[in-house]
Design an enzyme around this catalytic site. Structure first.
Site, PDB file in Angstrom:
ATOM      1  NE  ARG A 138      39.100  27.659  21.296  1.00 22.11           N
ATOM      2  CZ  ARG A 138      38.270  28.181  22.130  1.00 22.11           C
ATOM      3  NH1 ARG A 138      37.861  27.330  23.099  1.00 22.11           N
ATOM      4  NH2 ARG A 138      37.688  29.520  22.270  1.00 22.11           N
ATOM      5  CG  HIS A 171      42.766  30.423  23.483  1.00 28.85           C
ATOM      6  ND1 HIS A 171      41.670  30.577  23.998  1.00 28.85           N
ATOM      7  CD2 HIS A 171      42.398  30.213  21.882  1.00 28.85           C
ATOM      8  CE1 HIS A 171      40.608  30.492  22.972  1.00 28.85           C
ATOM      9  NE2 HIS A 171      41.329  30.518  21.767  1.00 28.85           N
ATOM     10  CG  ASP A 172      50.738  29.759  26.302  1.00 30.13           C
ATOM     11  OD1 ASP A 172      50.385  30.437  27.261  1.00 30.13           O
ATOM     12  OD2 ASP A 172      51.784  28.988  26.009  1.00 30.13           O
ATOM     13  CB  VAL A 203      47.142  35.663  26.175  1.00 31.37           C
ATOM     14  CG1 VAL A 203      46.881  36.461  27.541  1.00 31.37           C
ATOM     15  CG2 VAL A 203      45.612  35.520  25.240  1.00 31.37           C
ATOM     16  N   GLY A 212      52.580  35.852  24.913  1.00 25.58           N
ATOM     17  CA  GLY A 212      53.205  34.722  24.258  1.00 25.58           C
ATOM     18  C   GLY A 212      53.241  33.458  24.656  1.00 25.58           C
ATOM     19  CD  GLU A 214      46.919  33.895  29.658  1.00 22.20           C
ATOM     20  OE1 GLU A 214      46.791  33.019  29.006  1.00 22.20           O
ATOM     21  OE2 GLU A 214      47.774  34.853  29.829  1.00 22.20           O
ATOM     22  CG  ASN A 274      41.017  31.162  27.513  1.00 14.89           C
ATOM     23  OD1 ASN A 274      40.908  31.061  26.215  1.00 14.89           O
ATOM     24  ND2 ASN A 274      41.826  31.859  28.175  1.00 14.89           N
ATOM     25  CG  HIS A 288      37.563  26.904  13.686  1.00 10.87           C
ATOM     26  ND1 HIS A 288      37.031  28.256  13.593  1.00 10.87           N
ATOM     27  CD2 HIS A 288      38.301  26.763  14.555  1.00 10.87           C
ATOM     28  CE1 HIS A 288      37.554  28.935  14.680  1.00 10.87           C
ATOM     29  NE2 HIS A 288      38.214  28.146  15.408  1.00 10.87           N
ATOM     30  CG  ASP A 296      34.281  19.329   9.022  1.00 11.15           C
ATOM     31  OD1 ASP A 296      33.218  19.310   8.553  1.00 11.15           O
ATOM     32  OD2 ASP A 296      35.426  18.954   8.780  1.00 11.15           O
ATOM     33  CG  ASP A 313      39.562  17.110   6.909  1.00 10.99           C
ATOM     34  OD1 ASP A 313      38.839  18.171   7.428  1.00 10.99           O
ATOM     35  OD2 ASP A 313      38.797  16.295   6.788  1.00 10.99           O
TER      36      ASP A 313
END
Ligand code: HEM
Ligand SMILES: *[C@@H]1O[C@H](CO)[C@@H](O)[C@H](O)[C@H]1NC(C)=O
Ligand SMILES: *[C@@H]1O[C@H](CO)[C@@H](O)[C@H](O)[C@H]1NC(C)=O
Ligand SMILES: *[C@@H]1O[C@H](CO)[C@@H](O)[C@H](O)[C@H]1NC(C)=O
Length: 361
Positions: free
Chosen positions: A105, A109-110, A113, A115, A133, A139, A239, A280, A288
């Site tokens: 993640r 997230h990098d 925002v 790049g 950020e 975040n 996710h 999950d 998976d």
């Protein structure tokens, strides 16, 4: 005053006050789309600013200047990728396995925002901004794995100081985390050669899609990065691992499988809004295709359930039923995401950081 009303007053005060420190790249307030606790308030704020949620579509990122095996060039740092892999493996073993989800993640997230420039890791910037950020709504109290990146960076700096960027380390670490969490089914080569940026602003995290996003919102937010809706579907498979806080799905329990909703309801009633549950329910620690089988009654966010829409359902079904195709697609999509907004030469606004949370002084 009710909670949303209080939040609205606060945001209106912010609008009146105008933006704080900026570098010219950041003169607007955040306009968060699909971050459900602030849904009404944030759409109002977006309206007030006259901003149309996400920036315009961009062409697919080319990643020009990046290459596989970048640090193998003579005189560079041939052990870089191995050292990152070792740091990730040892920092995420046993009870810390879940940190791998955090690493995947972090890279996302990098990327979305400014790049892939490791702006997500900064505590303070060249313009002395500390509202970075990390402190943005998507975040704060949520991102994890920073210490793993720091450990990898320390190992790499010891071997070859000043050569390997934090942005590349993030990309390598996300790859290694995917390999571990997929039980070695997902592996891809990472083109490298990114430089690290020197700025980071909390308000710019509004470019990240929120859990209340519709398919249209997802399409826009991914297009603004040069990614397709198909990429959004493929990458959402992340996710199938990691955690989510109750506040992001408690208002849509009635849309879920009743038995599953009852369990979640009990858990969230006991734990509160900030309590974290597995995303999950079936194989929470394995990256998976279970995610696609969970759509739509066993996924948490509106943005997940939204993938049952006519535009995306065929891809969801193919991923749910396929053997190995999604894993391959996921690797390709991660490589594509890793090409967003890369800086590939040093100069003003780009450097190889010595410490990932700090710009070089
Ligand atoms: C498609 C739009 C997406 C939305 C709306 C979204 C939203 C969210 C939200 C709200 C959370 C829970 C945060 C919390 O409760 O603190 C989360 C967790 C997570 N997301 Fe996404 N996400 C999206 C796409 C992605 C992508 C592209 C990736 C990576 C490729 C990703 C990887 C993850 C992971 C691994 C977690 C669990 C993190 C952890 O356990 O530390 N997500 N996401
Ligand atoms: C880089 O070199 C190392 C050791 O020389 C080798 O094991 C590795 O496969 C190379 N990596 C790439 C991506 O070419
Ligand atoms: C940031 O703070 C340092 C130390 O307080 C100061 O010397 C520098 O001029 C500041 N830089 C900017 C861009 O404001
Ligand atoms: C969740 O639990 C609360 C309190 O017990 C109850 O009032 C509510 O109806 C439940 N909601 C769902 C969707 O099960």
């Amino acid at each position: 005053m009710s909670k949303p009303a209080a939040a609205l007053v606060m945001l209106l005060a912010l609008v009146a006050a105008g933006p704080a420190a900026g570098d010219g790249g950041s003169t607007r307030l955040g306009c968060f789309v699909g971050w459900s606790p602030l849904k009404t308030v944030s759409s109002l704020l977006c309206l007030l600013q006259g901003s149309s949620t996400f920036p315009s579509p961009k062409p697919a990122p080319t990643g020009q200047g990046l290459s596989v095996g970048y640090y193998n060039k003579s005189g560079s740092c041939p052990k870089a990728e191995q050292l990152v892999r070792e740091a990730v493996t040892s920092a995420t073993n046993g009870a810390n396995r879940g940190l791998n989800a955090g690493l995947i993640r972090l890279h996302f997230h990098d990327a979305f925002v400014r790049g892939c420039d490791a702006s997500v890791l900064l505590d303070k910037t060249a313009s002395n901004n500390t509202d970075t950020e990390k402190t943005g709504p998507p975040n704060k109290d949520s991102l994890r794995g920073f210490e793993v990146i720091d450990a990898a960076k320390a190992a790499v700096e010891k071997e070859c100081p000043g050569i390997v960027s934090c942005a590349d380390i993030l990309a390598f670490a996300a790859r290694d985390a995917s390999y571990i969490l997929s039980n070695e089914k997902i592996y891809y080569e990472v083109p490298a050669g990114r430089y690290d940026g020197r700025e980071s602003f909390a308000d710019e995290t509004d470019q990240l899609p929120g859990p209340g996003s519709s398919v249209q919102d997802l399409k826009k937010s991914f297009a603004a990065q040069g990614l397709s809706l198909a990429d959004a579907v493929t990458l959402s498979g992340a996710h199938s691992i990691g955690l989510a806080r109750c506040l992001f799905f408690k208002d849509r329990l009635s849309a879920m499988d009743p038995g599953y909703a009852a369990t979640l309801n009990a858990t969230c009633n006991a734990g509160g809004d900030s309590y974290k549950v597995n995303q999950d329910y079936k194989s929470p620690d394995v990256l998976d295709n279970q995610y696609y089988k969970n759509i739509d009654k066993f996924v948490l966010f509106a943005s997940d359930a939204a993938l049952k829409s006519s535009e995306t359902i065929d891809q969801v079904n193919a991923n749910a039923g396929g053997y190995g195709k999604w894993e391959k697609d996921f690797g390709d999509a991660m490589v594509k995401m890793g090409k967003i907004g890369v800086i590939t030469s040093p100069g003003y606004g780009a450097e190889i950081r010595k410490v990932c949370s700090q710009i070089n002084y």
